[in-house]
Design an enzyme around this catalytic site. Structure first.
Site, PDB file in Angstrom:
ATOM      1  N   ASP A  67       0.805  -1.223   0.000  1.00  0.00           N
ATOM      2  CA  ASP A  67       0.000   0.000   0.000  1.00  0.00           C
ATOM      3  C   ASP A  67       0.838   1.273   0.000  1.00  0.00           C
ATOM      4  O   ASP A  67       2.057   1.225   0.162  1.00  0.00           O
ATOM      5  CB  ASP A  67      -0.941   0.002   1.225  1.00  0.00           C
ATOM      6  CG  ASP A  67      -0.226  -0.412   2.513  1.00  0.00           C
ATOM      7  OD1 ASP A  67       1.010  -0.446   2.537  1.00  0.00           O
ATOM      8  OD2 ASP A  67      -0.926  -0.696   3.501  1.00  0.00           O
ATOM      9  N   ASN A 136      -6.945  -3.083  14.574  1.00  0.00           N
ATOM     10  CA  ASN A 136      -8.350  -3.451  14.345  1.00  0.00           C
ATOM     11  C   ASN A 136      -8.471  -4.625  13.367  1.00  0.00           C
ATOM     12  O   ASN A 136      -9.532  -4.884  12.825  1.00  0.00           O
ATOM     13  CB  ASN A 136      -9.135  -2.244  13.817  1.00  0.00           C
ATOM     14  CG  ASN A 136      -8.581  -1.712  12.513  1.00  0.00           C
ATOM     15  OD1 ASN A 136      -7.637  -2.275  11.953  1.00  0.00           O
ATOM     16  ND2 ASN A 136      -9.153  -0.629  12.014  1.00  0.00           N
ATOM     17  N   HIS A 138      -6.786  -4.945  10.477  1.00  0.00           N
ATOM     18  CA  HIS A 138      -6.595  -4.676   9.047  1.00  0.00           C
ATOM     19  C   HIS A 138      -5.297  -5.288   8.540  1.00  0.00           C
ATOM     20  O   HIS A 138      -4.336  -5.451   9.282  1.00  0.00           O
ATOM     21  CB  HIS A 138      -6.711  -3.183   8.714  1.00  0.00           C
ATOM     22  CG  HIS A 138      -5.577  -2.319   9.123  1.00  0.00           C
ATOM     23  ND1 HIS A 138      -5.736  -1.205   9.922  1.00  0.00           N
ATOM     24  CD2 HIS A 138      -4.260  -2.347   8.819  1.00  0.00           C
ATOM     25  CE1 HIS A 138      -4.573  -0.607  10.090  1.00  0.00           C
ATOM     26  NE2 HIS A 138      -3.656  -1.278   9.435  1.00  0.00           N
ATOM     27  N   GLU A 143      -9.430  -2.060   5.800  1.00  0.00           N
ATOM     28  CA  GLU A 143     -10.054  -1.785   7.089  1.00  0.00           C
ATOM     29  C   GLU A 143     -11.315  -2.645   7.264  1.00  0.00           C
ATOM     30  O   GLU A 143     -11.860  -3.163   6.283  1.00  0.00           O
ATOM     31  CB  GLU A 143     -10.454  -0.299   7.141  1.00  0.00           C
ATOM     32  CG  GLU A 143      -9.269   0.662   7.025  1.00  0.00           C
ATOM     33  CD  GLU A 143      -8.496   0.823   8.330  1.00  0.00           C
ATOM     34  OE1 GLU A 143      -8.496  -0.109   9.162  1.00  0.00           O
ATOM     35  OE2 GLU A 143      -7.880   1.887   8.514  1.00  0.00           O
TER      36      GLU A 143
HETATM   37  C1  GLP Z   1      -0.313   0.262   8.736  1.00  0.00           C
HETATM   38  C2  GLP Z   1       0.076  -0.543   7.488  1.00  0.00           C
HETATM   39  C3  GLP Z   1      -0.101  -2.014   7.685  1.00  0.00           C
HETATM   40  C4  GLP Z   1       0.559  -2.419   8.981  1.00  0.00           C
HETATM   41  C5  GLP Z   1      -0.139  -1.745  10.142  1.00  0.00           C
HETATM   42  C6  GLP Z   1       0.448  -2.103  11.489  1.00  0.00           C
HETATM   43  O1  GLP Z   1      -1.636   0.636   8.768  1.00  0.00           O
HETATM   44  N1  GLP Z   1      -0.645  -0.139   6.300  1.00  0.00           N
HETATM   45  O2  GLP Z   1       0.445  -2.712   6.572  1.00  0.00           O
HETATM   46  O3  GLP Z   1       0.519  -3.815   9.138  1.00  0.00           O
HETATM   47  O4  GLP Z   1      -0.030  -0.356   9.974  1.00  0.00           O
HETATM   48  O5  GLP Z   1       1.569  -1.320  11.753  1.00  0.00           O
HETATM   49  P1  GLP Z   1       2.619  -1.581  12.866  1.00  0.00           P
HETATM   50  O6  GLP Z   1       3.431  -2.742  12.406  1.00  0.00           O
HETATM   51  O7  GLP Z   1       3.432  -0.327  12.940  1.00  0.00           O
HETATM   52  O8  GLP Z   1       1.885  -1.864  14.124  1.00  0.00           O
END
Ligand code: GLP
Length: 235
Positions: A67, A136, A138, A143
């Site tokens: 993304d 959450n 995702h 989402e």
């Molecule tokens: C973002 C990214 C996800 C990632 C998530 C969790 O929203 N788009 O790909 O898995 O955050 O992030 P973190 O690893 O910093 O907790």
């Protein structure tokens, strides 16, 4: 599902990097799906170590990231383009032309989504997709929703995700509200999936992902249906 509970974050990083490294050794021209966020940082460090010691060669590898934030160009320090460059691409011998991330500044966002989906298909699909996990549930930026997104699309971020990502920006107002993300369908088409998660704030999401009901309200739960998923988690 292969479920691995690591005893420490260090162990999690090493196990995840070993799986990705093994994929590259088995198939040097692998198509890898990469993720951003804090979760994969230690895994990328381990991959860089393996490369530096001569154990891994990225020269034939192709990558597709999950993304990108809409509105952030390559040069923006919080863009996922910048993240990947800083934390992995500039530190291994990957060919820049073989790295793919959706553009967050395309004039026509929908056309960009279609182009990205076609590029993945033209590369033969993703061999191994690395995923983090949102608080959450995702994955990528898919989402909680009423349906699972079939392909790469423009998505609106939820308040909780914007809140969680504020730590990377100067203020909440600066956090983009939209992103382009591979769809759940895109992710599920990968031949293998590796999800990593750790920490107190991910515990509930990990529990639901592994044992909960399969529902788009908990996007990662669909991974229960994938034939080749490994989940590595730690407290
Ligand atoms: C973002 C990214 C996800 C990632 C998530 C969790 O929203 N788009 O790909 O898995 O955050 O992030 P973190 O690893 O910093 O907790």
């Amino acid at each position: 599902m292969n479920i691995i509970k690591a005893n420490s974050i260090d162990e999690l990083n090493k196990k995840a990097a070993t799986l990705i490294g093994g994929q590259i050794l088995e198939k040097p021209d692998s198509v890898l799906g990469f993720a951003t966020g804090s979760s994969p940082l230690g895994t990328y460090d381990q991959l860089i170590r393996m490369y530096s010691s001569g154990a891994l060669d990225f020269s034939q590898v192709t990558t597709f990231n999950l993304d990108e934030y809409i509105g952030l160009g390559k040069g923006h320090p919080q863009s996922y383009h910048h993240f990947m460059e800083e934390h992995l691409f500039s530190r291994v011998n990957i060919v820049p032309e073989n790295t793919n991330i959706p553009s967050g500044v395309a004039a026509d966002e929908r056309a960009e989504c279609e182009r990205y989906e076609e590029a993945i298909a033209a590369a033969g699909g993703v061999d191994l997709q690395l995923l983090g996990l949102g608080r959450n549930g995702h994955i990528g930026f898919n989402e909680p929703d009423r349906v699972f997104a079939k392909q790469t699309s423009v998505v609106k971020l939820t308040e909780s995700t914007i809140e969680a990502n504020t730590r990377f920006f100067e203020s909440r107002e600066e956090v983009p509200q939209e992103a382009i993300s591979m769809g759940i369908g895109t992710i599920m088409r990968a031949r293998k999936i590796l999800l990593i998660a750790y920490g107190e704030d991910k515990k509930e999401a990990v529990e639901k992902l592994l044992y909960g009901e399969i529902t788009p309200e908990m996007p990662a739960s669909i991974l229960q249906l994938h034939p080749n998923v490994t989940v590595i988690y730690a407290d």
